[in-house]
Design a protein around this motif. Structure first.
Motif, mmCIF file in Angstrom:
data_model
loop_
_atom_site.group_PDB
_atom_site.id
_atom_site.type_symbol
_atom_site.label_atom_id
_atom_site.label_comp_id
_atom_site.label_asym_id
_atom_site.label_seq_id
_atom_site.Cartn_x
_atom_site.Cartn_y
_atom_site.Cartn_z
ATOM 1 N N VAL A 1 41.349 43.426 38.767
ATOM 2 C CA VAL A 1 42.190 44.391 38.056
ATOM 3 C C VAL A 1 42.120 44.144 36.552
ATOM 4 O O VAL A 1 42.007 45.078 35.756
ATOM 5 N N ILE A 2 42.153 42.885 36.150
ATOM 6 C CA ILE A 2 42.079 42.562 34.726
ATOM 7 C C ILE A 2 40.701 42.917 34.165
ATOM 8 O O ILE A 2 40.584 43.412 33.045
ATOM 9 N N ASP A 3 39.643 42.689 34.949
ATOM 10 C CA ASP A 3 38.285 43.046 34.506
ATOM 11 C C ASP A 3 38.154 44.548 34.259
ATOM 12 O O ASP A 3 37.543 44.976 33.293
ATOM 13 N N VAL A 4 38.711 45.345 35.161
ATOM 14 C CA VAL A 4 38.630 46.801 35.011
ATOM 15 C C VAL A 4 39.518 47.245 33.854
ATOM 16 O O VAL A 4 39.151 48.126 33.081
ATOM 17 N N GLY A 5 40.666 46.626 33.721
ATOM 18 C CA GLY A 5 41.570 46.919 32.612
ATOM 19 C C GLY A 5 42.431 48.143 32.850
ATOM 20 O O GLY A 5 42.469 48.707 33.951
ATOM 21 N N ILE B 1 49.398 46.412 47.902
ATOM 22 C CA ILE B 1 48.220 46.103 47.084
ATOM 23 C C ILE B 1 46.958 46.629 47.766
ATOM 24 O O ILE B 1 46.105 47.255 47.135
ATOM 25 N N GLY B 2 46.835 46.400 49.050
ATOM 26 C CA GLY B 2 45.679 46.893 49.792
ATOM 27 C C GLY B 2 45.635 48.404 49.840
ATOM 28 O O GLY B 2 44.555 49.010 49.823
ATOM 29 N N GLY B 3 46.797 49.031 49.884
ATOM 30 C CA GLY B 3 46.860 50.495 49.926
ATOM 31 C C GLY B 3 46.380 51.144 48.641
ATOM 32 O O GLY B 3 45.733 52.191 48.659
ATOM 33 N N PHE B 4 46.695 50.537 47.503
ATOM 34 C CA PHE B 4 46.233 51.079 46.232
ATOM 35 C C PHE B 4 44.773 50.760 45.988
ATOM 36 O O PHE B 4 44.091 51.482 45.266
ATOM 37 N N GLY B 5 44.287 49.676 46.547
ATOM 38 C CA GLY B 5 42.869 49.332 46.468
ATOM 39 C C GLY B 5 42.424 48.926 45.081
ATOM 40 O O GLY B 5 43.003 49.328 44.080
ATOM 41 N N ILE B 6 41.386 48.115 45.078
ATOM 42 C CA ILE B 6 40.813 47.650 43.822
ATOM 43 C C ILE B 6 39.323 47.887 43.893
ATOM 44 O O ILE B 6 38.649 47.413 44.795
ATOM 45 N N SER B 7 38.825 48.622 42.933
ATOM 46 C CA SER B 7 37.394 48.878 42.868
ATOM 47 C C SER B 7 36.932 48.608 41.445
ATOM 48 O O SER B 7 37.480 49.164 40.493
ATOM 49 N N ALA B 8 35.944 47.741 41.297
ATOM 50 C CA ALA B 8 35.450 47.405 39.967
ATOM 51 C C ALA B 8 34.553 48.497 39.405
ATOM 52 O O ALA B 8 34.268 48.525 38.228
ATOM 53 N N SER B 9 34.094 49.408 40.264
ATOM 54 C CA SER B 9 33.214 50.467 39.794
ATOM 55 C C SER B 9 34.046 51.648 39.297
ATOM 56 O O SER B 9 35.112 51.929 39.815
ATOM 57 N N PRO B 10 33.552 52.351 38.306
ATOM 58 C CA PRO B 10 34.292 53.518 37.812
ATOM 59 C C PRO B 10 34.344 54.605 38.878
ATOM 60 O O PRO B 10 33.491 54.664 39.766
#
Length: 142
Positions: free
Chosen positions: A53-57, A120-129
Motif C-alpha cells: 500500500v505504501i509503495d503504491v501510495g 483488508i482482503g475485501g478491498f484488495g491490494i494490487s501494486a499494478s495500476p
C-alpha cells in the motif's frame, strides 16, 4: 497384589494426571497460545500488505481505507502478543481471575483482528495500476 488391582491403580494415576493437565484453564491457555502463534503469520502478511500500500501510495483507490485498517491490525496483533506473554508468566495454574479476564480479552481482540483482515482482503491490494490489463490487451498481446 493381583494383576487387576495393579492395572486399576495404574490407570487411576494416569487418569488423574491427564485430567489435571487437561483442565479447562489449561486447555484455555493452550488455545490462546495457539491463536497467538497463528498471529505471527498474519502479522507477516499484514506487513507485506502495508509495504504494498505504501509503495503504491495515495494513488491507490483505497489507500486511505487500507492504511488505517492494516496499521490497526498490526497494533492489535502486537497487543495480543504482549497479553499472551503476560498470561503465561502471570499464573502457573491458571486459576487466577486476572488470567481468565486476559484470556477473554485476547480472544475478543483476535476476533477484531479477524474482522479487520476480512475487510483488508475485501478491498484488495494490487501494486499494478488499474489500467494495466487494459494496456496489455490494447497492445495486442494476451
Amino acid at each position: 497384589m493381583d494383576e487387576e488391582s495393579v492395572r486399576s491403580e495404574g490407570s487411576s494415576v494416569v487418569y488423574r494426571h491427564i485430567s489435571r493437565i487437561m483442565s479447562k484453564n489449561y486447555y484455555s491457555k493452550m488455545k490462546t497460545l495457539a491463536e497467538g502463534l497463528m498471529d505471527i503469520g498474519l502479522m507477516t502478511a499484514n506487513a507485506s500488505q502495508l509495504k504494498a500500500v505504501i509503495d503504491v501510495g495515495p494513488t491507490h483507490r483505497y489507500y486511505s481505507t487500507l492504511l488505517p485498517l492494516i496499521i490497526t491490525s498490526l497494533v492489535l496483533q502486537v497487543l495480543v502478543g504482549v497479553l499472551v506473554l503476560v498470561l503465561f508468566t502471570d499464573d502457573e495454574d491458571g486459576e487466577n481471575l486476572r488470567c481468565k479476564r486476559i484470556n477473554n480479552v485476547v480472544v475478543g481482540v483476535i476476533f477484531i483482528i479477524t474482522v479487520l483482515n476480512v475487510l483488508i482482503g475485501g478491498f484488495g491490494i494490487s501494486a499494478s495500476p488499474p489500467d494495466y490489463y487494459h494496456d496489455v490487451n490494447a497492445s495486442g498481446t494476451s
